[in-house]
Motif scaffolding. Structure first.
Motif, PDB file in Angstrom:
ATOM      1  N   PHE A  80       0.844  -1.298  -0.020  1.00 35.18           N
ATOM      2  CA  PHE A  80      -0.014   0.051   0.097  1.00 35.18           C
ATOM      3  C   PHE A  80       0.901   1.127  -0.119  1.00 35.18           C
ATOM      4  O   PHE A  80       0.702   2.232  -0.636  1.00 35.18           O
ATOM      5  N   MET A  81       1.916   1.306   0.926  1.00 37.28           N
ATOM      6  CA  MET A  81       2.780   2.670   0.921  1.00 37.28           C
ATOM      7  C   MET A  81       3.519   2.777  -0.331  1.00 37.28           C
ATOM      8  O   MET A  81       3.738   3.882  -0.728  1.00 37.28           O
ATOM      9  N   ASP A  82       4.078   1.498  -0.954  1.00 42.86           N
ATOM     10  CA  ASP A  82       4.694   2.016  -2.108  1.00 42.86           C
ATOM     11  C   ASP A  82       3.850   2.309  -3.207  1.00 42.86           C
ATOM     12  O   ASP A  82       3.937   3.393  -4.177  1.00 42.86           O
ATOM     13  N   SER A  85       2.886   5.896  -2.430  1.00 42.72           N
ATOM     14  CA  SER A  85       3.937   6.824  -2.864  1.00 42.72           C
ATOM     15  C   SER A  85       4.050   7.243  -4.322  1.00 42.72           C
ATOM     16  O   SER A  85       4.693   8.421  -4.527  1.00 42.72           O
ATOM     17  N   THR A  86       3.259   6.611  -5.066  1.00 44.48           N
ATOM     18  CA  THR A  86       3.552   7.069  -6.528  1.00 44.48           C
ATOM     19  C   THR A  86       2.495   8.320  -6.776  1.00 44.48           C
ATOM     20  O   THR A  86       2.454   8.785  -7.977  1.00 44.48           O
ATOM     21  N   VAL A  87       1.440   8.569  -6.007  1.00 42.04           N
ATOM     22  CA  VAL A  87       0.574   9.503  -6.071  1.00 42.04           C
ATOM     23  C   VAL A  87       0.656  10.760  -5.140  1.00 42.04           C
ATOM     24  O   VAL A  87      -0.255  11.626  -5.143  1.00 42.04           O
ATOM     25  N   VAL A  88       1.482  10.615  -4.127  1.00 49.47           N
ATOM     26  CA  VAL A  88       1.530  11.562  -3.340  1.00 49.47           C
ATOM     27  C   VAL A  88       1.768  12.937  -3.655  1.00 49.47           C
ATOM     28  O   VAL A  88       2.814  13.052  -4.631  1.00 49.47           O
ATOM     29  N   SER A 275      -3.556  -1.865   9.408  1.00 50.69           N
ATOM     30  CA  SER A 275      -3.977  -3.329   9.522  1.00 50.69           C
ATOM     31  C   SER A 275      -3.715  -3.859   7.985  1.00 50.69           C
ATOM     32  O   SER A 275      -4.086  -3.191   7.122  1.00 50.69           O
ATOM     33  N   PRO A 276      -3.288  -4.938   7.790  1.00 55.49           N
ATOM     34  CA  PRO A 276      -3.379  -5.816   6.666  1.00 55.49           C
ATOM     35  C   PRO A 276      -4.678  -5.565   5.916  1.00 55.49           C
ATOM     36  O   PRO A 276      -4.592  -5.395   4.581  1.00 55.49           O
ATOM     37  N   ILE A 277      -5.810  -5.794   6.379  1.00 59.08           N
ATOM     38  CA  ILE A 277      -6.945  -5.828   5.695  1.00 59.08           C
ATOM     39  C   ILE A 277      -7.449  -4.394   4.986  1.00 59.08           C
ATOM     40  O   ILE A 277      -7.856  -4.316   4.013  1.00 59.08           O
ATOM     41  N   ALA A 278      -7.259  -3.414   5.912  1.00 59.60           N
ATOM     42  CA  ALA A 278      -7.334  -2.232   5.522  1.00 59.60           C
ATOM     43  C   ALA A 278      -6.326  -1.622   4.201  1.00 59.60           C
ATOM     44  O   ALA A 278      -6.638  -1.215   3.472  1.00 59.60           O
ATOM     45  N   CYS A 279      -5.015  -2.341   4.525  1.00 56.60           N
ATOM     46  CA  CYS A 279      -4.094  -1.482   3.531  1.00 56.60           C
ATOM     47  C   CYS A 279      -4.377  -2.640   2.330  1.00 56.60           C
ATOM     48  O   CYS A 279      -4.294  -1.849   1.202  1.00 56.60           O
TER      49      CYS A 279
END
Length: 394
Positions: A80-82, A85-88, A275-279
């Motif tokens: 998710f963070m990767d 990071s492409t659209v921030v 949480s993994p499910i939210a991510c």
């Protein structure tokens, strides 16, 4: 009275609809009646109800791992963070996970205070940032605030469209300015084109942290990924939530590295954050926004919405103004909207309100032209009935 009301704290304005299922821009009640949903869970159904990408991601992740505290690593969270990071916006490279919009605002205020060392905050007249104590302290409406005073010390409110008044309010105690690029709760108030750049310039010159609350306006809602992009303005901290995980509770704070790193180990945390499910749901949501071109669709359908609503404005004297960007739209009436909302429900259209006389539309970004046209037709019929009831001659 619905059975829920026997158990639930009486803190919500409730509508006479018992929803059972949803798909895309439509929902169905327990009797099978279909509604076009322009409420969208107050903007949460951003990529549509039960979006195929989101549903598949949740099911897959639920079979693997549902919870993992931030004290351990997790590949789903990293994915998710990767993707995020492409659209921030440029420079907002550090993230903190929350579970709601109010939590994002609370964390942003803490991070800004720790970075600046100053407790004073300037917020805007008409602002809405949430109802927890910190968020409530920078929320303007007295009806939310008055029963819970005193709130945070050092908060000043200034007119939303007057950067001169903002600069006059700055003193040695002020370290932070917080605002919504488009004010949602107050009635979809779109700023003058030069406002956000002027506020950005003031914050730069006076060494203030600028926080954008994009909880409602961000993630494609206005036809651009970030509302601030409509005025080429980037904050120092951004608050996100609502539709970020396709309906799963999730929030996020984006900030400049130096701001986030001023807060030290253990000074802020969240048990459920990241949480993994939210991510997993969050990654699927970002894929829907980017790969399925929902941001572009929001811009296109937003124009279709406003064209239809402006035709209604020409027809119906009851309409005072139509405003908004993308699929974040306000229709200001000359009378209270309660009867219009309830009549809309009877006719298969779910709408929101902003204050007593403004219809707020936050439809899913998957909505197509046929659905928009049908929604406008229903509004036409509802407004015609309201004018007849009030003896208004169009």
């Amino acid at each position: 009275m619905n059975g829920e009301d026997q158990h639930l704290a009486a803190l919500y304005q409730r509508f006479p609809v018992n929803l059972a299922r949803g798909k895309g821009a439509r929902v169905w009640d327990t009797a099978g009646k279909e509604y076009i949903d322009c409420m969208g869970g107050y903007g949460v159904a951003l990529v549509g109800h039960c979006n195929d990408r989101v549903v598949a991601a949740i099911k897959k992740q639920a079979d693997m791992l549902i919870t993992a505290h931030m004290s351990v690593y997790n590949d789903t969270r990293l994915k998710f963070m990767d993707k995020m990071s492409t659209v921030v916006p440029p420079g907002l490279t550090k993230m903190f996970f929350t579970n709601s919009g109010a939590e994002s605002v609370e964390g942003a205020l803490k991070f800004a205070r720790k970075y600046t060392g100053k407790h004073g905050v300037i917020a805007m007249n008409g602002a809405y940032h949430g109802k927890t104590f910190g968020a409530l302290s920078v929320t303007y409406n007295e009806k939310y605030r008055k029963s819970f005073m005193p709130l945070l010390d050092g908060v000043k409110f200034v007119p939303y469209s007057d950067p001169g008044k903002l600069e006059e309010a700055i003193d040695d105690t002020i370290g932070t300015v917080i605002l919504e690029p488009i004010q949602g709760e107050t009635g979809i108030i779109v700023p003058p084109d030069d406002l956000l750049p002027k506020i950005r310039e003031i914050c730069n010159r006076r060494n203030l942290v600028l926080i954008f609350d994009e909880i409602q306006a961000g993630l494609g809602r206005t036809g651009k990924m970030w509302a601030g992009q409509n005025w080429n303005t980037t904050p120092d901290i951004m608050c996100l939530a609502k539709g970020i995980a396709g309906g799963i509770p999730m929030g996020l704070i984006l900030a400049k590295r130096e701001i986030m790193e001023a807060t030290k180990l253990g000074e802020h945390s969240s048990t459920f954050g990241g949480s993994p499910i939210a991510c997993a749901a969050g990654t699927a949501t970002l894929e829907a926004l980017t790969e399925d071109k929902l941001v572009e669709n929001a811009a296109k359908m937003g124009r279709h919405w406003r064209e239809g609503l402006n035709r209604l404005k020409e027809k119906h004297k009851i309409i005072r103004e139509v405003r908004g960007l993308g699929m974040m739209i306000g229709v200001e009436l000359r009378f209270e909207v309660k009867d219009v909302l309830f009549d809309g429900i009877r006719n298969g259209l779910l709408m929101l309100y902003s204050g007593r006389n403004i219809i707020r539309l936050l439809p899913p970004l998957v909505m197509d032209e046929t659905t928009v046209s049908r929604a406008v037709d229903i509004m036409d019929a509802v407004l015609t009935s309201e004018e007849k009831r009030r003896n208004v001659i169009s």
